[in-house]
Design an enzyme around this catalytic site. Structure first.
Site, PDB file in Angstrom:
ATOM      1  N   LYS A   1       4.520  -4.912 -10.372  1.00 34.35           N
ATOM      2  CA  LYS A   1       5.732  -4.277 -10.279  1.00 34.35           C
ATOM      3  C   LYS A   1       6.721  -4.883 -11.657  1.00 34.35           C
ATOM      4  O   LYS A   1       5.788  -4.881 -12.418  1.00 34.35           O
ATOM      5  CB  LYS A   1       6.420  -4.667  -8.994  1.00 34.35           C
ATOM      6  CG  LYS A   1       5.588  -4.242  -7.706  1.00 34.35           C
ATOM      7  CD  LYS A   1       6.180  -4.225  -6.603  1.00 34.35           C
ATOM      8  CE  LYS A   1       5.307  -3.658  -5.425  1.00 34.35           C
ATOM      9  NZ  LYS A   1       6.102  -3.921  -4.049  1.00 34.35           N
TER      10      LYS A   1
ATOM     11  N   GLU B   1       0.572   2.812   2.110  1.00 38.47           N
ATOM     12  CA  GLU B   1       1.478   1.589   1.934  1.00 38.47           C
ATOM     13  C   GLU B   1       2.557   2.126   3.040  1.00 38.47           C
ATOM     14  O   GLU B   1       3.729   2.498   2.502  1.00 38.47           O
ATOM     15  CB  GLU B   1       1.991   1.471   0.567  1.00 38.47           C
ATOM     16  CG  GLU B   1       0.940   1.054  -0.301  1.00 38.47           C
ATOM     17  CD  GLU B   1       1.376   0.300  -1.643  1.00 38.47           C
ATOM     18  OE1 GLU B   1       0.808  -0.727  -1.752  1.00 38.47           O
ATOM     19  OE2 GLU B   1       2.404   0.834  -2.309  1.00 38.47           O
TER      20      GLU B   1
ATOM     21  N   SER C   1       2.011  -6.147   2.324  1.00 40.01           N
ATOM     22  CA  SER C   1       1.968  -7.583   2.681  1.00 40.01           C
ATOM     23  C   SER C   1       0.487  -8.042   2.967  1.00 40.01           C
ATOM     24  O   SER C   1       0.278  -8.870   3.552  1.00 40.01           O
ATOM     25  CB  SER C   1       2.951  -8.050   3.945  1.00 40.01           C
ATOM     26  OG  SER C   1       4.196  -7.621   3.401  1.00 40.01           O
TER      27      SER C   1
ATOM     28  N   GLY D   1       6.673  -5.898   0.872  1.00 40.10           N
ATOM     29  CA  GLY D   1       7.477  -7.178   0.404  1.00 40.10           C
ATOM     30  C   GLY D   1       8.071  -7.827   1.634  1.00 40.10           C
ATOM     31  O   GLY D   1       9.024  -8.382   1.380  1.00 40.10           O
TER      32      GLY D   1
ATOM     33  N   HIS E   1       4.431   5.635  -5.692  1.00 36.86           N
ATOM     34  CA  HIS E   1       4.788   4.500  -5.054  1.00 36.86           C
ATOM     35  C   HIS E   1       6.054   4.607  -4.341  1.00 36.86           C
ATOM     36  O   HIS E   1       7.226   5.083  -4.757  1.00 36.86           O
ATOM     37  CB  HIS E   1       4.823   3.063  -5.814  1.00 36.86           C
ATOM     38  CG  HIS E   1       4.976   1.738  -5.263  1.00 36.86           C
ATOM     39  ND1 HIS E   1       5.806   1.491  -4.799  1.00 36.86           N
ATOM     40  CD2 HIS E   1       3.882   0.857  -4.944  1.00 36.86           C
ATOM     41  CE1 HIS E   1       5.910   0.210  -3.871  1.00 36.86           C
ATOM     42  NE2 HIS E   1       4.614  -0.133  -4.287  1.00 36.86           N
TER      43      HIS E   1
ATOM     44  N   ASN F   1      -0.683  -4.728  -7.848  1.00 39.26           N
ATOM     45  CA  ASN F   1       0.473  -4.254  -8.472  1.00 39.26           C
ATOM     46  C   ASN F   1       1.497  -5.119  -8.819  1.00 39.26           C
ATOM     47  O   ASN F   1       2.243  -5.685  -7.942  1.00 39.26           O
ATOM     48  CB  ASN F   1       1.174  -2.995  -7.637  1.00 39.26           C
ATOM     49  CG  ASN F   1       2.450  -2.433  -8.093  1.00 39.26           C
ATOM     50  OD1 ASN F   1       2.764  -2.685  -9.292  1.00 39.26           O
ATOM     51  ND2 ASN F   1       2.917  -1.613  -7.024  1.00 39.26           N
TER      52      ASN F   1
ATOM     53  N   GLU G   1       8.541   2.809  -4.115  1.00 37.73           N
ATOM     54  CA  GLU G   1       9.672   2.272  -4.923  1.00 37.73           C
ATOM     55  C   GLU G   1      10.506   3.484  -5.750  1.00 37.73           C
ATOM     56  O   GLU G   1      11.385   3.689  -6.160  1.00 37.73           O
ATOM     57  CB  GLU G   1       9.313   0.927  -5.473  1.00 37.73           C
ATOM     58  CG  GLU G   1       9.544   0.044  -4.427  1.00 37.73           C
ATOM     59  CD  GLU G   1       8.438  -1.308  -4.802  1.00 37.73           C
ATOM     60  OE1 GLU G   1       8.113  -1.549  -6.019  1.00 37.73           O
ATOM     61  OE2 GLU G   1       8.306  -2.003  -3.850  1.00 37.73           O
TER      62      GLU G   1
HETATM   63  P1  13P Z   1       3.746  -6.527  -1.163  1.00 30.04           P
HETATM   64  O1  13P Z   1       1.974  -6.805  -1.189  1.00 30.04           O
HETATM   65  O2  13P Z   1       4.452  -7.402  -1.825  1.00 30.04           O
HETATM   66  O3  13P Z   1       3.945  -6.301   0.266  1.00 30.04           O
HETATM   67  O4  13P Z   1       3.696  -5.030  -2.030  1.00 30.04           O
HETATM   68  C1  13P Z   1       2.697  -3.930  -1.825  1.00 30.04           C
HETATM   69  C2  13P Z   1       3.160  -3.139  -2.704  1.00 30.04           C
HETATM   70  O5  13P Z   1       4.027  -2.305  -2.636  1.00 30.04           O
HETATM   71  C3  13P Z   1       1.958  -2.760  -3.655  1.00 30.04           C
HETATM   72  O6  13P Z   1       2.140  -1.602  -4.373  1.00 30.04           O
END
Ligand code: 13P
Length: 251
Positions: free
Chosen positions: A12, A168, A214, A174, A96, A10, A98
């Site tokens: 983002k 997740e 992560s 992150g 997601h 992803n 976010e």
């Molecule tokens: P990270 O791997 O940067 O922690 O992000 C995970 C994520 O949100 C994937 O959709």
């Protein structure tokens, strides 16, 4: 029982079209186990170019990071599933954290998006996961189950087997803090049991459940080694071809 193993990246809101194409080409070209499905979720602006870049690469698919629930219409700034499909998208990430957090996407809205994606014969990657305070209160399993029930369980057995689920935990996204393999396995097993209860064992055994939060080359192997972890949804580490390819090789 053999479930599809998946390494999904992803991106983002990162990369320009040029950088995205470079990244996708580097990953698609690299030698990797061909039975692992590789999915790249690029920003909208470079989906078409990335689609071209990965053309012909075995088991590499393109994903979008969101879509609108309506087929078309007066929704300024939004994108439809038909638009995504026309540029070669096969999967759409939905729910997601976010999107849930910053854009207030509810389980009800996500259920509508899931329907639209499936109606158009694309596949949702449906995300779920709890905040730290929910886990600390030991309510994480109940919380994730509610997200799945409200977002997915209106689907028939024939429909839900087309969905990929991504667990997740928000506190691991992150942050560099990964869920321990035991924590990931615990939740994945709960999700699979819930699927068996709601549908049947065959359905539960056929749905890929990915872990996200992560995931790095250093921890992918142990996470993917858990019985109910069928791969990863990777953020930061999917932006570096060498790291992502190493993750793809971690099954
Ligand atoms: P990270 O791997 O940067 O922690 O992000 C995970 C994520 O949100 C994937 O959709």
């Amino acid at each position: 029982m053999s479930r599809q193993q998946i390494a999904a990246g992803n991106w983002k809101m990162n990369t320009t079209p040029k950088a995205g194409v470079r990244l996708a080409s580097a990953i698609a070209k690299r030698k990797r186990p061909e039975d692992v499905l590789v999915i790249m979720a690029s920003p909208f602006t470079h989906l078409a170019a990335v689609s071209e870049a990965i053309k012909g690469a075995p088991n590499v698919k393109l994903a979008a990071q969101n879509c609108h629930q309506s087929e078309s219409g007066a929704y300024t700034g939004e994108i439809s599933v038909d638009m995504l499909k026309s540029v070669g998208v096969s999967y759409v990430i939905l729910g997601h954290s976010e999107r849930r957090q910053y854009f207030k996407e509810s389980n009800e809205l996500l259920a509508a998006k899931v329907n639209t994606v499936l109606t158009k014969k694309l596949k949702p990657i449906f995300c779920c996961g709890e905040e730290l305070k929910v886990r600390e209160a030991k309510r994480h399993v109940r919380y994730v189950k509610k997200q799945l029930k409200e977002g997915l369980f209106h689907l028939s057995a024939k429909e839900i087997v087309k969905v990929v689920i991504a667990y997740e935990p928000i506190w691991a996204i992150g942050t560099g803090v990964t869920a321990s393999p035991e924590q990931a396995q615990e939740m994945h097993a709960e999700i699979r049991q819930l699927l068996a209860k709601q549908y049947n064992q065959k359905v539960a055994d056929s749905i890929s459940i990915l872990y996200g939060g992560s995931v790095k080359p250093a921890n992918a192997k142990v996470l993917f080694g858990q019985a109910d972890v069928d791969g990863g949804l990777v953020g930061g580490a999917s932006l570096k071809a060498t790291d992502f390819v190493q993750i793809i090789k971690s099954f």
